[in-house]
Design a protein around this motif. Structure first.
Motif, PDB file in Angstrom:
ATOM      1  N   ARG A 181       9.407  -3.024 -10.574  1.00  6.83           N
ATOM      2  CA  ARG A 181       8.229  -3.163 -10.460  1.00  6.83           C
ATOM      3  C   ARG A 181       7.639  -3.391 -12.144  1.00  6.83           C
ATOM      4  NH1 ARG A 181       4.124   1.292  -7.746  1.00  6.83           N
ATOM      5  NH2 ARG A 181       5.563   2.436  -9.340  1.00  6.83           N
TER       6      ARG A 181
ATOM      7  N   ASP B  96      -3.374   6.500  -7.472  1.00  3.93           N
ATOM      8  CA  ASP B  96      -2.815   5.476  -8.189  1.00  3.93           C
ATOM      9  C   ASP B  96      -3.780   4.344  -8.100  1.00  3.93           C
ATOM     10  OD1 ASP B  96      -1.287   3.697  -9.452  1.00  3.93           O
ATOM     11  OD2 ASP B  96       0.079   3.172  -7.602  1.00  3.93           O
TER      12      ASP B  96
ATOM     13  N   ASP C 243       7.547  -2.100   3.405  1.00  3.56           N
ATOM     14  CA  ASP C 243       7.111  -1.198   2.193  1.00  3.56           C
ATOM     15  C   ASP C 243       7.357  -1.346   0.909  1.00  3.56           C
ATOM     16  OD1 ASP C 243       5.353  -0.627   4.273  1.00  3.56           O
ATOM     17  OD2 ASP C 243       6.107   1.574   4.614  1.00  3.56           O
TER      18      ASP C 243
ATOM     19  N   THR D 215      -3.497   0.119   2.336  1.00  5.28           N
ATOM     20  CA  THR D 215      -3.144   0.308   1.090  1.00  5.28           C
ATOM     21  C   THR D 215      -1.915   0.945   0.577  1.00  5.28           C
ATOM     22  OG1 THR D 215      -4.637   1.792   0.665  1.00  5.28           O
ATOM     23  CG2 THR D 215      -5.504  -0.218   0.401  1.00  5.28           C
ATOM     24  N   LYS D 216      -1.885   1.963   1.507  1.00  6.06           N
ATOM     25  CA  LYS D 216      -0.651   3.060   1.250  1.00  6.06           C
ATOM     26  C   LYS D 216      -0.742   3.501  -0.054  1.00  6.06           C
ATOM     27  CE  LYS D 216       2.341   0.875   4.729  1.00  6.06           C
ATOM     28  NZ  LYS D 216       1.953   1.824   5.672  1.00  6.06           N
ATOM     29  N   THR D 217      -1.629   4.057  -0.491  1.00  2.40           N
ATOM     30  CA  THR D 217      -2.013   4.357  -1.775  1.00  2.40           C
ATOM     31  C   THR D 217      -1.201   5.617  -2.338  1.00  2.40           C
ATOM     32  OG1 THR D 217      -4.300   3.303  -2.071  1.00  2.40           O
ATOM     33  CG2 THR D 217      -3.715   5.064  -3.769  1.00  2.40           C
ATOM     34  N   ARG D 218      -0.424   5.793  -3.403  1.00  6.09           N
ATOM     35  CA  ARG D 218       0.301   6.859  -3.726  1.00  6.09           C
ATOM     36  C   ARG D 218      -0.848   8.168  -4.387  1.00  6.09           C
ATOM     37  NH1 ARG D 218       4.833   6.128  -7.824  1.00  6.09           N
ATOM     38  NH2 ARG D 218       3.365   5.104  -8.765  1.00  6.09           N
TER      39      ARG D 218
ATOM     40  N   THR E 264       6.480  -4.691  -0.741  1.00 11.55           N
ATOM     41  CA  THR E 264       4.996  -4.958  -1.096  1.00 11.55           C
ATOM     42  C   THR E 264       4.492  -3.879  -2.253  1.00 11.55           C
ATOM     43  OG1 THR E 264       4.398  -3.231   0.540  1.00 11.55           O
ATOM     44  CG2 THR E 264       4.272  -5.579   1.304  1.00 11.55           C
ATOM     45  N   GLU E 265       5.169  -3.064  -2.716  1.00 13.53           N
ATOM     46  CA  GLU E 265       5.102  -2.178  -3.683  1.00 13.53           C
ATOM     47  C   GLU E 265       5.538  -2.505  -4.964  1.00 13.53           C
ATOM     48  OE1 GLU E 265       6.253   1.835  -2.521  1.00 13.53           O
ATOM     49  OE2 GLU E 265       4.953   2.133  -0.934  1.00 13.53           O
TER      50      GLU E 265
ATOM     51  N   ARG F 204       1.274   9.280   0.681  1.00 17.85           N
ATOM     52  CA  ARG F 204       0.612   8.047   0.710  1.00 17.85           C
ATOM     53  C   ARG F 204      -0.487   8.176   1.691  1.00 17.85           C
ATOM     54  NH1 ARG F 204       3.924   4.228  -1.908  1.00 17.85           N
ATOM     55  NH2 ARG F 204       5.949   5.037  -2.304  1.00 17.85           N
TER      56      ARG F 204
END
Length: 496
Positions: free
Chosen positions: A113, A244, A90, A167-170, A93-94, A162
């Motif tokens: 990032r 996000d 994770d 997509t595990k969007t924040r 990928t972020e 999340r």
């Protein structure tokens, strides 16, 4: 390698082997499209090549290596040690860089990032004449910083969850702990936790999952691009939900009168703000009922209009082959199609097409006998009135309800129009948002809330926060009484 097998053969994945202090074998893994490669070389790779000066004569045991790297070697401010393989994937990928060392379980997550983003600009959907000109963008951290810059208290809380299996969007919950109702926070967290979907691409996805009445045409969650509007809502005791990747934040709970209020109402003096707000609300009501009222009177009760005007209307409709309700429906649908077309066209030609389309289509319809001049005027005034609604989602609901009211007025006259309005009002009274009645402060009646409904009272009269929010701290104004100006400069007649 397990990580390599999970990430596959993507061309933008970088796996770089290195010798840490010329003693330990390690590897750093990151996506080149998500990180700052210069920071990786300067703050990670270069410090790992040689021991710090104060450790040159000391031996570093493998068990203490991770702590030494985190506290005394690497120049990255945000580091975290993880042991689970899923957390490592994770993090990569972020956009983070992961450091793995041979012989040490888990890894070290380093925040490197760097994602391209647009600059902070004036919101496109919420223009203001007087007030801040900055707006939210698609990066969550930047949006939170805009709120932090305005709310300078220690109990301003940000809770990030999340959502989205892929997509595990924040998603961030923003509130002031000493003001917000704990029951509201608990309910918001509960509804967010129940969302089970592959991906969240916009805050609109969240809105559709957390609203109370999904089949209602009226929105029960307010959205905004303006940081000042979000800040004002937080200070009232509401909760802001930010996603996000989306420049729109969600405000919960929401009541009906929020959707025709703008920030300019509070920036100007209360007399001007009240006048503009009253005109805006009048335009919204006008755009909802005017076409149905026109059809009802023309079709069933022409005796209600003056004789001279009735003769003029009858003369204009002399060559029209359709009933009034069909005529208005045709022009109304044409206007909605034209509005949607200009909305989707490039900005450079959208405005020109809207003006030319209205003039050409309206003139051609009257000349060909498909519509009367009075009908074109009615639809034009109705369309202009609909533009007075500040919230786009609320404006759509008004536009949609216009059609059933128009049909009811065409079939049953004023009786049908009144029945339609009664049904709409009953529906509004039935709605609620996170347990808050939608028509508050009209019902249940709130004396404090009525100061900020149809008209906008003076700011110094808002001593309490909205009662329907049941905040922990109700007081928001310590000033007592009406402000009185005291003379600063006085003429001294004796000295003149």
């Amino acid at each position: 390698m397990i990580v390599r097998s999970c990430l596959g053969d993507s061309d933008d994945i970088e796996i770089r082997h290195l010798h840490i202090f010329n003693e330990f074998q390690g590897v750093i893994i990151y996506y080149t499209t998500l990180v700052d490669t210069l920071s990786i070389y300067r703050d990670i790779h270069k410090p790992l090549m040689y021991k710090p000066r104060h450790l040159e004569d000391k031996s570093i045991h493998l068990d203490n290596l991770m702590d030494t790297l985190m506290n005394e070697t690497l120049y990255i401010s945000e580091t975290a040690r993880v042991s689970d393989g899923a957390d490592i994937l994770d993090a990569i990928t972020e956009g983070s860089t992961v450091l793995l060392i041979d012989g040490i379980p888990g890894g070290l997550v380093l925040d490197t990032r760097q994602i391209e983003k647009r600059g902070i600009e004036q919101p496109q959907t919420e223009h203001s004449i007087r007030g801040p000109k900055d707006g939210f963008i698609e990066v969550l951290d930047s949006n939170i910083s805009l709120l932090r810059a305005r709310i300078k208290v220690g109990d301003f809380r940000i809770k990030i969850v999340r959502i989205g299996k892929r997509t595990k969007t924040r998603v961030a919950l923003c509130y002031i702990e000493s003001i917000a109702n704990p029951k509201l926070l608990k309910e918001a967290e509960k509804r967010l936790s129940k969302i089970d979907i592959d991906g969240i691409l916009d805050s609109g996805y969240i809105e559709q999952f957390i609203e109370d009445h999904p089949y209602s045409p009226f929105p029960q969650v307010q959205n905004t691009e303006r940081p000042d509007k979000a800040t004002a809502s937080i200070l009232e005791g509401r909760v802001i939900i930010m996603v996000d990747g989306s420049p729109f934040s969600l405000i919960i709970p929401a009541v009906f009168n929020q959707f025709y209020q703008v920030t300019d109402d509070y920036s100007e003096r209360f007399i001007m703000g009240s006048l503009v707000r009253f005109i805006r609300l009048l335009a919204i009501v006008f755009s909802l009922i005017f076409p149905a009222l026109y059809v009802s009177i023309i079709s069933f009760n022409p005796e209600m209009i003056p004789t001279d005007f009735a003769v003029a209307v009858a003369g204009g409709r002399a060559g029209v082959p359709f009933p009034a309700v069909v005529e208005v429906l045709l022009i109304e649908v044409s206007m909605e199609v034209l509005r949607e077309a200009t909305l989707r066209l490039p900005q450079q030609i959208g405005g020109a097409l809207s003006i030319v389309g209205v003039l050409v289509v309206g003139e051609a319809a009257v000349g060909a006998g498909f519509a009367s001049p009075i009908t074109v005027v009615v639809i034009a005034l109705t369309t202009i009135g609909s533009f007075a609604t500040p919230a786009y989602n609320a404006a759509i609901s008004i536009r949609m309800l216009r059609f059933p009211l128009l049909i009811a007025g065409g079939m049953f006259g004023l009786y049908g129009l009144m029945i339609g309005l009664i049904i709409i009002m009953n529906h509004l009274l039935f709605l609620d948002s996170f347990g808050v009645p939608y028509m508050n402060p009209v019902t249940p009646v709130s004396k404090q809330g009525l100061k900020d409904s149809l008209i906008r009272g003076p700011l110094w009269s808002f001593k309490k926060r909205p009662s329907h929010l049941h905040t922990l701290d109700d007081d928001r104004l310590g000033y007592e009484g009406v402000p009185k100006a005291e003379p600063v400069l006085q003429s001294n007649k004796q000295g003149e």
